[in-house]
Design an enzyme around this catalytic site. Sequence first.
Site, PDB file in Angstrom:
ATOM      1  N   HIS A  47    -124.543 -15.701 -34.598  1.00 32.59           N
ATOM      2  CA  HIS A  47    -123.975 -16.962 -34.191  1.00 32.59           C
ATOM      3  C   HIS A  47    -125.042 -17.973 -34.001  1.00 32.59           C
ATOM      4  CE1 HIS A  47    -121.488 -20.125 -32.463  1.00 32.59           C
ATOM      5  NE2 HIS A  47    -121.753 -19.780 -31.194  1.00 32.59           N
ATOM      6  N   HIS A 105    -129.163 -27.866 -33.357  1.00 33.23           N
ATOM      7  CA  HIS A 105    -128.573 -26.943 -32.397  1.00 33.23           C
ATOM      8  C   HIS A 105    -127.807 -25.871 -33.173  1.00 33.23           C
ATOM      9  CE1 HIS A 105    -125.105 -25.702 -29.744  1.00 33.23           C
ATOM     10  NE2 HIS A 105    -126.127 -25.495 -28.934  1.00 33.23           N
TER      11      HIS A 105
END
Length: 583
Positions: A193, A147
Amino acid sequence: MGKEKKTESHSNGSYNYKMFKCFNRKFKINEVQPTNDVRDAFCKFSVGGGGGGGDGDRSSGVMGAEQLCSFLDDHHVHSVTTVAEAQRLIDEVIRRRHHVTRFTRHGLDLDDFFNFLFYDDLNPPIKSHVHQDMTAPLSHYFIYTGHNSYLTGNQLSSDCSEVPVIKALQRGVRVIELDLWPNSTGTDINVLHGSSPYPVIITLEDHLTADLQAKVAEMATKIFGQMLYYPESDNLEEFPSPASLLHRIIISTKPPKEYLESRNPLVKQKDNSNVCPSSEEETLVTEEIQTLESMLSCDDSETKSDSDQQEEEEEASEEQKPVYKRLITIHAGKPKGSVKEEMKGAVDKVRRLSLSEQELDRTCSSNSQDVVRFTQKNLLRIYPKGTRINSSNYKPLIGWTHGAQMIAFNMQGYGKSLWMMHGMFRANGGCGYVKKPNFLMKKGFHEEVFDPRKKLPVKVYMGDGWRLDFSHTHFDAYSPPDFYTKMFIVGVPADNAKRKTKIIEDNWYPIWDEEFSFPLTVPELALLRIEVREYDMSEKDDFGGQTCLPVSELRPGIRSVPLYDKKGEKMKSVRLLMRFIFE
């Protein structure tokens, strides 16, 4: 407990510990010795020391290649049973311990045999090669999933780098997530990000304009070349198998952002600067997210899901479709009726859905069989809730027990949940794909889950290696450590259990010699988590190492079990000697 650096003093097989800067405490270093079970096994299979039909001291015999081969067949149910392979093991043990060849030493004595059992590369607890059927569709496997794979730390302010991606791939992760955004001028793309040969799935969180999507397609085609796989048809009725995609790269993505914006004003109103790293995931601000639970009971007249948006985008004119759409192998789609109806009936193409950990909990509590049925052909990805800004993780077992293939984890953090993930994907040679148990692929799942199957007796003999990896005052400033071992079965609720050995005081070579039994209803989904702690009377017990092993992969017999640090890195010398039996 004393963590401050002390002057080490050890000679003549002893350690000196200073107290109050004026008193010395001397502790003798006792070398670890074979347990009774090890001695009995050597006695039974060696020649000339009471074993193999001979008489005499049971510790003075020799175990040659034929005897070692018999031991492996009888005691370990070992896959390597040839005399030649047994001789190779003997030669390697003698080389390591005595630096001589087999022409001067023809077999193992008791200490050699004991050391062989303690070598975790020669006598590992689980298989180190791929051994499962890899020809089934992708939906039949749990897939090692990362993730926000590019982040180096927390989810909000840490740097982006290719280093975490490389490290994750080397560890065996097969699903890598990248977030794609336009740069400040809107003319280029920012990502913000050694490993297994089985396919790498790249999930793209698409925040790009149509022009930049075309640029992504051009870059992906140029960089990956023939490695990039995409189907000829948009409507895959079944996912390809890992074996058919060796050394290939697959792209998975959701609908392009501009099409979502044109159909959902809420998406348009969101300020990109306040969006968390993944567009399909939760943000820290309040946001309405349609859960799969509600999708299971909704019809076409209700609010459209992301997959509904995808279908509308697919129905757009050819001029509106992004160029890179043809490169997408795994994407969302719209059911003809409700999602619940699709799960119960045949569908004309397969796809992927993404749920947060809370959505999964709610959905499984009310529609568990529908989730299992859906994951028999389609892919389900579970991601951490948006408030886990410190890169912590959730417990993956609820997803695995319902067939979810992609449990997306923050590899940047560490903790017990991540240890479970490491443990699961040590299975099948660490290739990143673990075949789901058969009962998750059958229609009779509900009855089979709670059918008792097996019992797992586990014996913990001893531990070794801390003296080599740590300062002699690391655990205690005034005496040797007081180690104990905790064991946990993590699986379906009926199987969860924990056990603890006694504390061995003042000893760098703890010998517990204790046996525990774990009843199991679903061993296919059970993990054995092992943790060594050093008892501290006044503070929190110190960490001494951990590992997590898939129960279904455990090799019977006496095995060397290497331990890992908190981040999942293998410790240089620390290991346990344990025995596993299936009843």
